[in-house]
Design a protein around this motif. Structure first.
Motif, PDB file in Angstrom:
ATOM      1  N   ILE A  42      -4.137  -0.869 -11.059  1.00 13.94           N
ATOM      2  CA  ILE A  42      -5.337  -0.109 -10.692  1.00 13.94           C
ATOM      3  C   ILE A  42      -5.278   1.224 -11.433  1.00 13.94           C
ATOM      4  O   ILE A  42      -4.369   2.022 -11.188  1.00 13.94           O
ATOM      5  N   PRO A  43      -6.219   1.496 -12.331  1.00 14.30           N
ATOM      6  CA  PRO A  43      -6.095   2.665 -13.199  1.00 14.30           C
ATOM      7  C   PRO A  43      -6.529   3.987 -12.577  1.00 14.30           C
ATOM      8  O   PRO A  43      -6.943   4.898 -13.287  1.00 14.30           O
ATOM      9  N   VAL A  44      -6.434   4.077 -11.290  1.00 16.29           N
ATOM     10  CA  VAL A  44      -6.612   5.329 -10.556  1.00 16.29           C
ATOM     11  C   VAL A  44      -5.342   5.486  -9.721  1.00 16.29           C
ATOM     12  O   VAL A  44      -4.927   4.526  -9.063  1.00 16.29           O
ATOM     13  N   PRO A  45      -4.693   6.632  -9.747  1.00 18.23           N
ATOM     14  CA  PRO A  45      -3.427   6.774  -9.025  1.00 18.23           C
ATOM     15  C   PRO A  45      -3.541   6.403  -7.550  1.00 18.23           C
ATOM     16  O   PRO A  45      -4.512   6.753  -6.880  1.00 18.23           O
ATOM     17  N   THR A  46      -2.546   5.663  -7.073  1.00 19.90           N
ATOM     18  CA  THR A  46      -2.481   5.282  -5.662  1.00 19.90           C
ATOM     19  C   THR A  46      -1.608   6.293  -4.924  1.00 19.90           C
ATOM     20  O   THR A  46      -0.435   6.463  -5.248  1.00 19.90           O
ATOM     21  N   ASP A  47      -2.167   6.945  -3.932  1.00 21.41           N
ATOM     22  CA  ASP A  47      -1.416   7.943  -3.160  1.00 21.41           C
ATOM     23  C   ASP A  47      -0.413   7.306  -2.214  1.00 21.41           C
ATOM     24  O   ASP A  47       0.679   7.827  -2.010  1.00 21.41           O
ATOM     25  N   VAL A  48      -0.798   6.175  -1.618  1.00 20.51           N
ATOM     26  CA  VAL A  48       0.054   5.515  -0.630  1.00 20.51           C
ATOM     27  C   VAL A  48       0.211   4.052  -1.006  1.00 20.51           C
ATOM     28  O   VAL A  48      -0.776   3.304  -1.058  1.00 20.51           O
ATOM     29  N   LEU A  49       1.445   3.620  -1.256  1.00 19.35           N
ATOM     30  CA  LEU A  49       1.747   2.221  -1.519  1.00 19.35           C
ATOM     31  C   LEU A  49       1.913   1.500  -0.186  1.00 19.35           C
ATOM     32  O   LEU A  49       2.671   1.934   0.680  1.00 19.35           O
ATOM     33  N   ARG A  93      -8.043  10.003  -0.087  1.00 20.67           N
ATOM     34  CA  ARG A  93      -6.688   9.527  -0.330  1.00 20.67           C
ATOM     35  C   ARG A  93      -6.755   8.044  -0.648  1.00 20.67           C
ATOM     36  O   ARG A  93      -7.500   7.293  -0.004  1.00 20.67           O
ATOM     37  N   THR A  94      -5.969   7.581  -1.631  1.00 23.08           N
ATOM     38  CA  THR A  94      -6.052   6.193  -2.074  1.00 23.08           C
ATOM     39  C   THR A  94      -4.868   5.370  -1.570  1.00 23.08           C
ATOM     40  O   THR A  94      -3.727   5.830  -1.557  1.00 23.08           O
ATOM     41  N   TYR A  95      -5.173   4.132  -1.184  1.00 18.92           N
ATOM     42  CA  TYR A  95      -4.188   3.173  -0.687  1.00 18.92           C
ATOM     43  C   TYR A  95      -4.351   1.872  -1.454  1.00 18.92           C
ATOM     44  O   TYR A  95      -5.467   1.436  -1.750  1.00 18.92           O
ATOM     45  N   ALA A  96      -3.224   1.209  -1.749  1.00 16.81           N
ATOM     46  CA  ALA A  96      -3.262  -0.124  -2.349  1.00 16.81           C
ATOM     47  C   ALA A  96      -1.927  -0.802  -2.091  1.00 16.81           C
ATOM     48  O   ALA A  96      -0.910  -0.143  -1.826  1.00 16.81           O
ATOM     49  N   GLY A  97      -1.920  -2.124  -2.177  1.00 18.37           N
ATOM     50  CA  GLY A  97      -0.678  -2.875  -2.022  1.00 18.37           C
ATOM     51  C   GLY A  97       0.346  -2.462  -3.070  1.00 18.37           C
ATOM     52  O   GLY A  97       0.011  -2.227  -4.233  1.00 18.37           O
ATOM     53  N   ARG A  98       1.593  -2.389  -2.652  1.00 25.47           N
ATOM     54  CA  ARG A  98       2.661  -1.911  -3.531  1.00 25.47           C
ATOM     55  C   ARG A  98       2.711  -2.666  -4.860  1.00 25.47           C
ATOM     56  O   ARG A  98       2.955  -2.075  -5.913  1.00 25.47           O
ATOM     57  N   TYR A  99       2.481  -3.965  -4.834  1.00 24.37           N
ATOM     58  CA  TYR A  99       2.664  -4.769  -6.037  1.00 24.37           C
ATOM     59  C   TYR A  99       1.385  -4.939  -6.856  1.00 24.37           C
ATOM     60  O   TYR A  99       1.391  -5.646  -7.861  1.00 24.37           O
TER      61      TYR A  99
END
Length: 218
Positions: free
Chosen positions: A104-111, A93-99
Motif C-alpha cells: 500500500i503506497p501510503v504509510p501505514t501507521d498501525v500494522l 490514522r492509517t491501519y492495514a494488515g501487517r503482511y
C-alpha cells in the motif's frame, strides 16, 4: 427507510442505524467498490473502511465531523485509490494488515494482526487475518452488544463465495479454511456481512454453500 445495503456508483449512501454505531455505505467507481464510514453515536468519531477510488465522494460522506482513522482491508489498488487524498484532507490514522502494508503506497501507521482491536469512539472492532486473496487481508468484526454481529470482509467473502484466488489451489484452500474457521466457525448465522463490492449478505445465507464452494474450488 430500512437499510438494504444495495448501493450504486453515483447514487446515495445507504445508512444502517445501530444503537451505538452508524454505518454508511457508498459505492465508488470504476470497479464498484464499497466504502464504509462508521460513526460512534456516543462520540461522533468516525472510521473509514477502504478509501476506494473516489476521494470526493468519500470526503463528502465523511462530512464536517472529520475522520479519525482509515482501515485498508487489503493491498489491491482499487481499495486504496483515494487513500492519499483522504488522509491528506483529514489527517486520519492509517491501519492495514501487517503482511499487506508493504503493498500500500501510503504509510501505514498501525500494522494489524489477527485478533487486534481497532476502536472508533467507544465502539470496538476485532480484526481477523484471512490469507489467500492477499497475504495480509483483514476482516473487521463489530460484536454489537444490542444485536447480531456486523462483519466487514473486504474481498475475502461475498454473496456466493470467497474472494478470488485466481485458480491457485493453495491460496483457495488457505482462504476458505480461514473464512470457515475464523468467521463461520465463530459467528452466528445472523451476522450481517458487508463486502468490498456488491450487495450485503448474512453468514446464515452463505453457510449452507460452504461445501459446494470447496468442491468447485473457487
Amino acid at each position: 427507510m430500512a437499510y438494504s445495503g444495495a448501493v450504486k456508483v453515483g447514487g446515495p449512501a445507504d445508512v444502517h442505524e445501530l444503537t451505538d454505531l452508524m454505518i454508511s455505505k457508498v459505492a465508488v467507481g470504476p470497479m464498484d467498490n464499497n466504502a464504509y464510514v462508521l460513526r460512534c453515536r456516543a462520540t461522533d468519531e468516525q472510521l473509514l473502511i477502504d478509501a476506494a477510488a473516489d476521494p470526493h465522494t468519500i470526503l463528502a460522506l465523511v462530512g464536517e465531523s472529520g475522520l479519525a482513522s482509515v482501515v485498508t482491508t487489503h493491498r489491491h489498488g482499487d481499495h486504496w485509490g483515494a487513500l492519499r487524498e483522504v488522509v491528506g484532507a483529514t489527517g486520519a490514522r492509517t491501519y492495514a494488515g501487517r503482511y499487506d502494508a508493504e503493498g500500500i503506497p501510503v504509510p501505514t501507521d498501525v500494522l494489524v494482526d489477527d485478533g487486534d482491536t481497532i476502536t472508533v469512539g467507544r465502539v470496538r472492532l476485532t480484526a481477523r487475518h484471512l490469507v489467500g486473496h492477499t497475504p495480509g487481508s483483514i476482516a473487521l468484526v463489530y460484536d454489537d452488544p444490542h444485536g447480531p454481529p456486523h462483519l466487514f470482509t473486504g474481498d475475502c467473502l461475498f454473496p456466493g463465495g470467497v474472494g478470488n484466488t485466481w485458480g491457485d489451489a493453495e491460496k483457495f484452500s488457505s482462504l476458505i479454511d480461514d473464512v470457515e474457521s475464523k468467521l463461520f466457525g465463530e459467528l452466528p448465522d445472523e451476522t450481517w456481512v458487508y463486502p468490498g463490492h456488491g450487495n450485503d449478505t448474512t453468514l446464515g445465507a452463505e453457510r449452507p454453500h460452504l461445501a459446494q464452494w470447496r468442491e468447485r474450488g473457487w
